[in-house]
Design a protein around this motif. Structure first.
Motif, mmCIF file in Angstrom:
data_model
loop_
_atom_site.group_PDB
_atom_site.id
_atom_site.type_symbol
_atom_site.label_atom_id
_atom_site.label_comp_id
_atom_site.label_asym_id
_atom_site.label_seq_id
_atom_site.Cartn_x
_atom_site.Cartn_y
_atom_site.Cartn_z
ATOM 1 N N LEU A 232 0.830 -1.197 0.000
ATOM 2 C CA LEU A 232 0.000 0.000 0.000
ATOM 3 C C LEU A 232 0.870 1.255 0.000
ATOM 4 C CD1 LEU A 232 -3.016 0.917 0.176
ATOM 5 C CD2 LEU A 232 -2.602 1.237 2.626
ATOM 6 N N ALA A 233 1.939 1.224 0.801
ATOM 7 C CA ALA A 233 2.846 2.378 0.821
ATOM 8 C C ALA A 233 3.441 2.611 -0.565
ATOM 9 C CB ALA A 233 3.940 2.148 1.848
ATOM 10 N N ARG A 234 3.812 1.549 -1.245
ATOM 11 C CA ARG A 234 4.386 1.688 -2.597
ATOM 12 C C ARG A 234 3.337 2.197 -3.577
ATOM 13 N NH1 ARG A 234 4.903 -1.852 -6.917
ATOM 14 N NH2 ARG A 234 4.278 -3.694 -5.717
ATOM 15 N N LEU A 235 2.107 1.693 -3.492
ATOM 16 C CA LEU A 235 1.053 2.157 -4.387
ATOM 17 C C LEU A 235 0.774 3.642 -4.191
ATOM 18 C CD1 LEU A 235 -1.529 -0.777 -4.195
ATOM 19 C CD2 LEU A 235 -0.047 -0.212 -6.126
ATOM 20 N N ARG A 236 0.830 4.106 -2.965
ATOM 21 C CA ARG A 236 0.568 5.520 -2.694
ATOM 22 C C ARG A 236 1.699 6.399 -3.230
ATOM 23 N NH1 ARG A 236 -3.430 7.018 0.719
ATOM 24 N NH2 ARG A 236 -2.242 8.795 1.547
ATOM 25 N N LEU A 237 2.913 5.848 -3.225
ATOM 26 C CA LEU A 237 4.043 6.612 -3.772
ATOM 27 C C LEU A 237 4.022 6.628 -5.297
ATOM 28 C CD1 LEU A 237 6.951 5.401 -1.457
ATOM 29 C CD2 LEU A 237 5.936 7.688 -1.502
ATOM 30 N N GLU A 238 3.660 5.477 -5.882
ATOM 31 C CA GLU A 238 3.759 5.337 -7.339
ATOM 32 C C GLU A 238 2.482 5.722 -8.063
ATOM 33 O OE1 GLU A 238 4.799 1.279 -7.910
ATOM 34 O OE2 GLU A 238 6.821 1.495 -7.084
ATOM 35 N N GLY A 239 1.343 5.731 -7.379
ATOM 36 C CA GLY A 239 0.071 5.995 -8.058
ATOM 37 C C GLY A 239 -0.682 7.134 -7.407
ATOM 38 N N PRO A 240 -0.220 8.363 -7.565
ATOM 39 C CA PRO A 240 -0.872 9.491 -6.895
ATOM 40 C C PRO A 240 -2.295 9.754 -7.368
ATOM 41 C CG PRO A 240 0.739 10.247 -8.521
ATOM 42 C CD PRO A 240 0.907 8.769 -8.410
ATOM 43 N N GLY A 241 -2.711 9.136 -8.480
ATOM 44 C CA GLY A 241 -4.066 9.359 -8.976
ATOM 45 C C GLY A 241 -5.141 8.653 -8.170
ATOM 46 N N THR A 242 -4.764 7.695 -7.347
ATOM 47 C CA THR A 242 -5.724 6.925 -6.535
ATOM 48 C C THR A 242 -5.466 7.186 -5.056
ATOM 49 O OG1 THR A 242 -5.846 5.172 -8.204
ATOM 50 C CG2 THR A 242 -6.608 4.646 -5.982
ATOM 51 N N ASP A 243 -6.510 7.556 -4.342
ATOM 52 C CA ASP A 243 -6.395 7.791 -2.895
ATOM 53 C C ASP A 243 -6.580 6.449 -2.179
ATOM 54 O OD1 ASP A 243 -6.304 8.764 -0.351
ATOM 55 O OD2 ASP A 243 -8.261 9.755 -0.417
ATOM 56 N N TRP A 244 -5.509 5.647 -2.130
ATOM 57 C CA TRP A 244 -5.580 4.299 -1.572
ATOM 58 C C TRP A 244 -5.827 4.343 -0.070
ATOM 59 C CZ3 TRP A 244 -5.661 0.310 -4.906
ATOM 60 C CH2 TRP A 244 -5.120 0.494 -6.180
ATOM 61 N N ARG A 245 -6.824 3.588 0.375
ATOM 62 C CA ARG A 245 -7.126 3.447 1.804
ATOM 63 C C ARG A 245 -7.269 1.955 2.126
ATOM 64 N NH1 ARG A 245 -9.044 8.377 4.079
ATOM 65 N NH2 ARG A 245 -8.364 10.055 2.673
ATOM 66 N N LEU A 246 -6.991 1.591 3.364
ATOM 67 C CA LEU A 246 -7.093 0.190 3.796
ATOM 68 C C LEU A 246 -7.749 0.122 5.160
ATOM 69 C CD1 LEU A 246 -6.431 -2.857 3.517
ATOM 70 C CD2 LEU A 246 -4.165 -2.347 4.473
ATOM 71 N N LEU A 247 -8.757 -0.731 5.294
ATOM 72 C CA LEU A 247 -9.459 -0.960 6.552
ATOM 73 C C LEU A 247 -9.163 -2.379 7.013
ATOM 74 C CD1 LEU A 247 -12.892 0.493 5.400
ATOM 75 C CD2 LEU A 247 -11.152 1.689 6.746
ATOM 76 N N LEU A 248 -8.656 -2.516 8.231
ATOM 77 C CA LEU A 248 -8.309 -3.828 8.788
ATOM 78 C C LEU A 248 -9.207 -4.104 9.992
ATOM 79 C CD1 LEU A 248 -4.390 -3.499 8.732
ATOM 80 C CD2 LEU A 248 -5.869 -4.565 7.016
ATOM 81 N N ALA A 249 -10.072 -5.097 9.885
ATOM 82 C CA ALA A 249 -11.029 -5.390 10.958
ATOM 83 C C ALA A 249 -10.976 -6.870 11.302
ATOM 84 C CB ALA A 249 -12.441 -5.018 10.521
ATOM 85 N N GLY A 250 -11.109 -7.161 12.589
ATOM 86 C CA GLY A 250 -11.147 -8.554 13.022
ATOM 87 C C GLY A 250 -10.583 -8.729 14.409
ATOM 88 N N GLY A 251 -10.782 -9.916 14.957
ATOM 89 C CA GLY A 251 -10.286 -10.216 16.291
ATOM 90 C C GLY A 251 -8.766 -10.137 16.348
#
Length: 542
Positions: A232-251
């Motif tokens: 995700l960090a690499r995608l945010r650096l290389e693809g500024p056209g997409t506002d990448w977000r990640l949600l992590l849910a679970g026990g």
């Protein structure tokens, strides 16, 4: 045609928590609800391990099952299993997991059943260090035609078959049939929800491109999520056209959450990644509605199915997941999502040598750390979905249709019911074998020399001064532990005491007098005498 009766020595309810997080608990309680709603049985007999568990099952069912279905449920204690096996022609006797009870139930059936019945159970995790012992015990159990393991995935069935091949290499033992039957999800997951409203409910920015992971946040028992954070960090650096977000849910444990949040901070992803931890069912539905893509980079050999994958498909999300374990059955590559290639390396030999004694989470972690996802392929698939809304919609709708047709509990239970009908026919055709020998010594025989003496027919017993004080209501009767009370009754206690009111009696004569008044087995009378001796209401005369 006689009535169809379902039985189980599992209650399918282990936790008092309404929002269950562990996959096995979710699957088992979901199965129970679906079984009552969709299976064609006249009665459902559930034998509970404790009275507390029986009350819990009653409460959980009353909260989610209507009265008409509830009237078909017969709840009782494990103590009732032998009598039920001798009296009832069960159409199916199913367990929540083969691991604990299947071989033991086969022995109980051999000793007590008067009608042929199929024993069935699903698989869950298969990577425990004691799997070899469990499968060997299963191979040595008196299994019969009609007995089957329900395998939730093709790869899981392969693991079971290889274990059975190994355990039965000597040509002895019984082999259960293996049937491929999946788990299911509740109909509520198919409800369409508004994305904007769900994001507002969760406090999420409306413009982000949200990836969602739901599952245990544990590298030891589910998936190492750190490589995905780096992606995700690499995608945010290389693809500024997409506002990448990640949600992590679970026990997750506190340390698991701390570790993930530390990595998020080190990668400067605080505004892009939300480590949510455990969430309620309501919030999980909102998360599934709020996200664009569901991701699951599972690398752990404990996984055999993947309920979260089906939940995401039911919600209409395209899925990007590991080409691993049961996910290979669930995600149709290029159709309902994408599978990411995986590569595995073996750990050093010492891990295999010590597998049976290693702490289970440690062995799971070590093997999982040898499984790598193709992160370049992972990134390409995410970019393809981010750049193509039409592809996301197409895959999501296709996944929803597949989940509805094949993985809704209604469809899954129909498959179970068809299997039980066939297995019952096989069991009836084979019949019961000749009565089996006891098969194991009694505990009382093994520990015969522990006590000073044992209750014997000739022992003379009499009431004590304490007993007479209790009979005069000067002192209360000692309380009996709830589970122990199931082995007796107030009526048995009363008749036993009455047999001694005239004076000292031998154990044999007390037994005869009580059996003259009550239809009760001699061993129950003896146990009642033992309880009275224990609490000082009886003593040895003379």
């Amino acid at each position: 045609m006689g009535k169809r009766v379902f039985g189980s020595i599992d209650s399918f309810v282990e936790s008092p928590e309404a929002d269950l997080k562990l996959g096995r608990l979710v699957a088992n309680f979901g199965f129970l609800q679906a079984l009552l709603r969709y299976a064609d049985f006249d009665e459902f007999h559930l034998f509970c391990p404790t009275l507390d568990n029986l009350k819990l099952v009653q409460q959980r069912l009353e909260a989610c099952v209507d009265d008409a279905l509830l009237s078909k449920v017969v709840l009782s204690h494990h103590f009732n299993v032998p009598d039920a096996l001798s009296r009832t022609d069960f159409s199916a006797f199913h367990l929540g997991d083969w691991y604990w009870y299947l071989s033991k139930m086969a022995r109980l059936r051999a000793r007590h059943a008067s009608h042929p019945l199929p024993l069935t159970a699903p698989i869950h995790s298969l990577n425990g260090g004691d799997m070899f012992d469990k499968v060997a015990a299963l191979a040595a159990a008196p299994l019969l035609p009609g007995d089957a393991l329900f395998c939730t995935s093709t790869l899981g069935m392969g693991v079971v078959e290889r274990h059975l091949d190994h355990a039965m290499a000597g040509g002895t033992g019984s082999r259960p049939a293996c049937r491929l039957l999946p788990l299911g999800v509740d109909e509520e997951y198919f409800t369409r929800r508004d994305r904007a409203a769900s994001r507002k409910q969760l406090g999420l920015a409306d413009g982000g491109f949200y990836l969602l992971y739901v599952g245990r946040l544990s590298a030891a028992t589910k998936a190492d999520l750190v490589p995905m954070l780096y992606l995700l960090a690499r995608l945010r650096l290389e693809g500024p056209g997409t506002d990448w977000r990640l949600l992590l849910a679970g026990g997750a444990s506190a340390s698991d959450l701390d570790n993930l949040r530390q990595v998020v901070a080190e990668l400067r992803l605080e505004g892009a990644v939300a480590v949510l931890g455990p969430v309620s069912d309501a919030d999980k539905h909102a998360l599934l509605s709020a996200a664009e893509v569901f991701v699951s980079p599972v690398d752990n050999f404990q996984e055999t199915f993947g309920i979260s994958i089906i939940e995401a498909m039911a919600a209409g999300l395209p899925v990007v997941a590991s080409d691993f374990d049961g996910y290979r059955d669930l995600v149709r590559d290029g159709d309902t999502g994408f599978r990411i290639p995986t590569l595995a390396t073996r750990p050093p030999q010492v891990v295999g040598d010590m597998l049976e004694v290693l702490e289970p989470n440690l062995s799971s972690l070590i093997y999982a750390q040898g499984v790598a996802l193709d992160m370049d392929a992972f990134g390409r698939r995410l970019i393809a979905l981010a750049d193509n809304p039409a592809l996301r919609r197409q895959m999501g709708e296709r996944g929803r249709a597949v989940a509805q047709a094949e993985y809704s509990w209604r469809a899954v239970i129909q498959g179970y019911d068809a299997a039980w009908r066939q297995l019952k026919r096989e069991a009836d055709a084979a019949g019961l074998p000749p009565a089996a020998a006891q098969g194991r010594p009694a505990m009382s025989a093994i520990f015969h020399d522990y006590p000073t003496r044992h209750l014997a027919d000739e022992l003379m017993l009499e009431l004590t001064a304490l007993a007479h004080a209790i009979l005069r209501a000067e002192l209360p009767m000692p309380a009996t532990y709830a589970e122990v009370a199931l082995l007796g009754s107030g009526e048995l206690l009363s008749h036993t005491v009455q047999a001694l009111l005239a004076g000292p009696q031998t154990a044999a004569s007390i037994r005869r007098m009580v059996q003259g008044q009550l239809p009760v087995a001699a061993d129950h009378i003896d146990y009642q005498l033992g309880w009275l001796l224990k609490y000082g209401l009886l003593r040895l005369a003379g």
